[in-house]
Every structure is written in structure tokens, then in C-alpha cells.
Write a protein that holds these residues in place. Sequence first.
Motif, PDB file in Angstrom:
ATOM      1  N   LYS A  46      -0.285  13.847  -9.212  1.00 54.50           N
ATOM      2  CA  LYS A  46      -0.277  12.576  -8.576  1.00 54.50           C
ATOM      3  C   LYS A  46       0.704  12.573  -7.206  1.00 54.50           C
ATOM      4  O   LYS A  46       0.213  11.944  -6.368  1.00 54.50           O
ATOM      5  CB  LYS A  46       0.272  11.559  -9.487  1.00 54.50           C
ATOM      6  N   ARG A  47       1.942  13.152  -7.391  1.00 54.28           N
ATOM      7  CA  ARG A  47       2.866  13.148  -6.274  1.00 54.28           C
ATOM      8  C   ARG A  47       2.523  13.907  -5.239  1.00 54.28           C
ATOM      9  O   ARG A  47       2.648  13.474  -3.862  1.00 54.28           O
ATOM     10  CB  ARG A  47       4.227  13.904  -6.837  1.00 54.28           C
ATOM     11  N   ASP A  49      -1.155  14.214  -4.397  1.00 52.70           N
ATOM     12  CA  ASP A  49      -1.846  13.372  -3.828  1.00 52.70           C
ATOM     13  C   ASP A  49      -1.472  12.435  -2.669  1.00 52.70           C
ATOM     14  O   ASP A  49      -1.905  12.220  -1.538  1.00 52.70           O
ATOM     15  CB  ASP A  49      -2.782  12.643  -4.789  1.00 52.70           C
ATOM     16  N   ALA A  50      -0.102  11.861  -3.155  1.00 55.82           N
ATOM     17  CA  ALA A  50       0.642  11.122  -2.348  1.00 55.82           C
ATOM     18  C   ALA A  50       0.917  11.805  -1.090  1.00 55.82           C
ATOM     19  O   ALA A  50       1.090  11.096   0.238  1.00 55.82           O
ATOM     20  CB  ALA A  50       1.836  10.080  -3.144  1.00 55.82           C
ATOM     21  N   ALA A  53      -1.754  12.411   1.239  1.00 56.29           N
ATOM     22  CA  ALA A  53      -2.143  11.035   2.025  1.00 56.29           C
ATOM     23  C   ALA A  53      -1.014  10.808   3.171  1.00 56.29           C
ATOM     24  O   ALA A  53      -1.358  10.356   4.382  1.00 56.29           O
ATOM     25  CB  ALA A  53      -2.350  10.039   1.337  1.00 56.29           C
ATOM     26  N   HIS A  54       0.287  11.013   2.717  1.00 58.96           N
ATOM     27  CA  HIS A  54       1.382  10.597   3.710  1.00 58.96           C
ATOM     28  C   HIS A  54       1.171  11.600   4.849  1.00 58.96           C
ATOM     29  O   HIS A  54       1.543  11.091   5.921  1.00 58.96           O
ATOM     30  CB  HIS A  54       2.615  10.626   2.883  1.00 58.96           C
ATOM     31  N   GLN A 270       5.027   7.807   0.641  1.00 60.10           N
ATOM     32  CA  GLN A 270       4.101   6.624   0.164  1.00 60.10           C
ATOM     33  C   GLN A 270       2.700   6.618   0.581  1.00 60.10           C
ATOM     34  O   GLN A 270       2.498   7.384   1.634  1.00 60.10           O
ATOM     35  CB  GLN A 270       4.707   5.275   0.733  1.00 60.10           C
ATOM     36  N   GLU A 271       1.832   6.323  -0.276  1.00 57.00           N
ATOM     37  CA  GLU A 271       0.334   6.606  -0.003  1.00 57.00           C
ATOM     38  C   GLU A 271       0.169   5.206   1.101  1.00 57.00           C
ATOM     39  O   GLU A 271       0.825   4.208   1.181  1.00 57.00           O
ATOM     40  CB  GLU A 271      -0.353   6.016  -1.231  1.00 57.00           C
ATOM     41  N   GLU A 273      -1.108   2.348   3.425  1.00 57.03           N
ATOM     42  CA  GLU A 273      -1.907   0.867   2.917  1.00 57.03           C
ATOM     43  C   GLU A 273      -3.057   0.952   3.597  1.00 57.03           C
ATOM     44  O   GLU A 273      -3.394   1.402   4.848  1.00 57.03           O
ATOM     45  CB  GLU A 273      -0.917   0.003   3.189  1.00 57.03           C
TER      46      GLU A 273
END
Length: 291
Positions: A46-47, A49-50, A53-54, A270-271, A273
Motif C-alpha cells: 500500500k505504501r 502504491d502511494a 502516485a506521489h 501522500q496520494e 487528491e
Amino acid sequence: MKNINPDDFRVIDKIELSKIPTELNIDADDDEKEEELLKIQQKLSKRQDAMYAHNRYGVLICLQGMDTSGKDSLIREVFKEFNPRGVVVHSFKTPNSTELEHDYLWRHYLALPEKGKFAVFNRTHYENVLVTRVHPEYIMFENLPGIEKVEDITPKFWENRMEQINNFEKHIANNGTLVLKFYFHMSKEEQRKRLLKRLENPEDNWKFSTGDLKERERWDDYMKYYEEAINNTSKEHAPWFIIPADDKEMARVIVAKIIWEEMQKLTDIQEPELDPKVKDNIDLYKEQLKG
């Protein structure tokens, strides 16, 4: 399971490998280790993936250790929950003719992780101050100025090379790459057992190489040069962690936990927004898709 503190394995002061245990005594069976690893795998996935995206950081995982120390199986187990797009593994063998036409770090630069991704170096740029120190004749293939014979390779040559490696790692760290280096600290006796197992089990025969036995004869030399390399290149921006590797399952848990804890220090990940205009019209888009 007992809490694992990454700082217990981080090299901060000068170390002597002969005084560091090759197995961590912990009250946990294989099922508990497997369960703990799965929890960390899922959090890391999960980290990652973030982080993808970051799109600001890459992570370089460097794995070093003697033959049979468990690097390959660790890669398979620790990263199997990752999205395949998020991790690339590089195994550095003997340099080929093209690579030898460049400086020794060139092929490692090419393999560095893209932003948002992990790169795992299974054997690394440190081979250039480990294998080449045990076998200095390999340096001759690099066609370096002023190095006409093995006797031209002075202690200063190795000091300079380790300084170059420090500069390489500092440069990539300053440009957004988290550098984590793991030495798999295995006992010579444990290696003997693992090599013997390869010979005794027909399905593992293919893993055995006579070269493993030749390198095993130079065990003390390798320990000396590993110790020197680690002591000279464990820095805040690119730390070494010494992993007790006689227990493969435990080693995987320790490495995974260290990676997780070190990634937690990248607090700005952070993903992204959703665009406010899109967010305000989500219900409208849903209706359009339903129709």
C-alpha cells in the motif's frame, strides 16, 4: 512476536563481523514469522502504491552476502505483494564487454529506480570493492589509466573507490532515492549446510556451482573486505544494516520491517487528491456511466 527495532541492525559505529551473531534468538515459530511477514508485505504494498502516485521518491534496496545467504528467496518473499510495475530486480553478474567500456558505476546508474518505484540490486556496486579485492586481477579488465599490472593497485586505489561509492550514493539520495543496504550475515557452517543441501536434493542441484567452493576457500578474505567496506560506507543517507541470516524466515521479517520503518520517515508521501472540479461532479459521472 518480539518487536524488531531497525536501529539494532543499523551500522552506526565501527563493527567487527566476528563479534556479531548470525542468528537472532527470538521466541517465534515459522508460522508466526510468516504471519508477521504477511502483515508487513501488505503495508509495504500500500505504501508503494502511494509512493507511485506521489511520484517524488524512488527506493534502492541493496542486498549483499555470501553465496546461499538467502538474497534470492528474500526478494521473492518480501516483494511478492507488490504491484509488478512497482519493483524491478537487477542481478549484477560479471561485467560484459559493453559495461567494461564504461566506468564501473555506469551500469548501476542505468538500473536506478524511477520515481515511484523500487529497485532491488541483488549483488550491487559493492562487488567492485569486494570481489575485486579478493581477485584484484579482475581490475585489469577495466583498462584504467596508470594500472598496468596488479601491483599498481595500491591501498589508496580502494580508498578512492569507496569514496566514489559514497559520493554516488549521496548524489542519488539528494535527488530523491532512499538508499537502504543489507548485508546478510551468515555463518560459514550454515553455508556448508546449504551447499550440501543443494548437492543432496536433486531438485536443487542446478543451484550448485563449483565456483561456490572456490570462493568459500577465501571466506576470511571476504569477511575482512566486507567489514572494511561496511565501515567506510555506512552513512546517514545510505545506511548499512547487518541482518543475521542463518534463519532465512527471520531475516525476511527483519528486512521487511526495516524497509517499512525507513519508508515511514518519508512523511510527505501522500496520494494525490482528486481535482476539485472532478470531485464536485462525481455523482454526475456515475449517472453517465450507469446510462
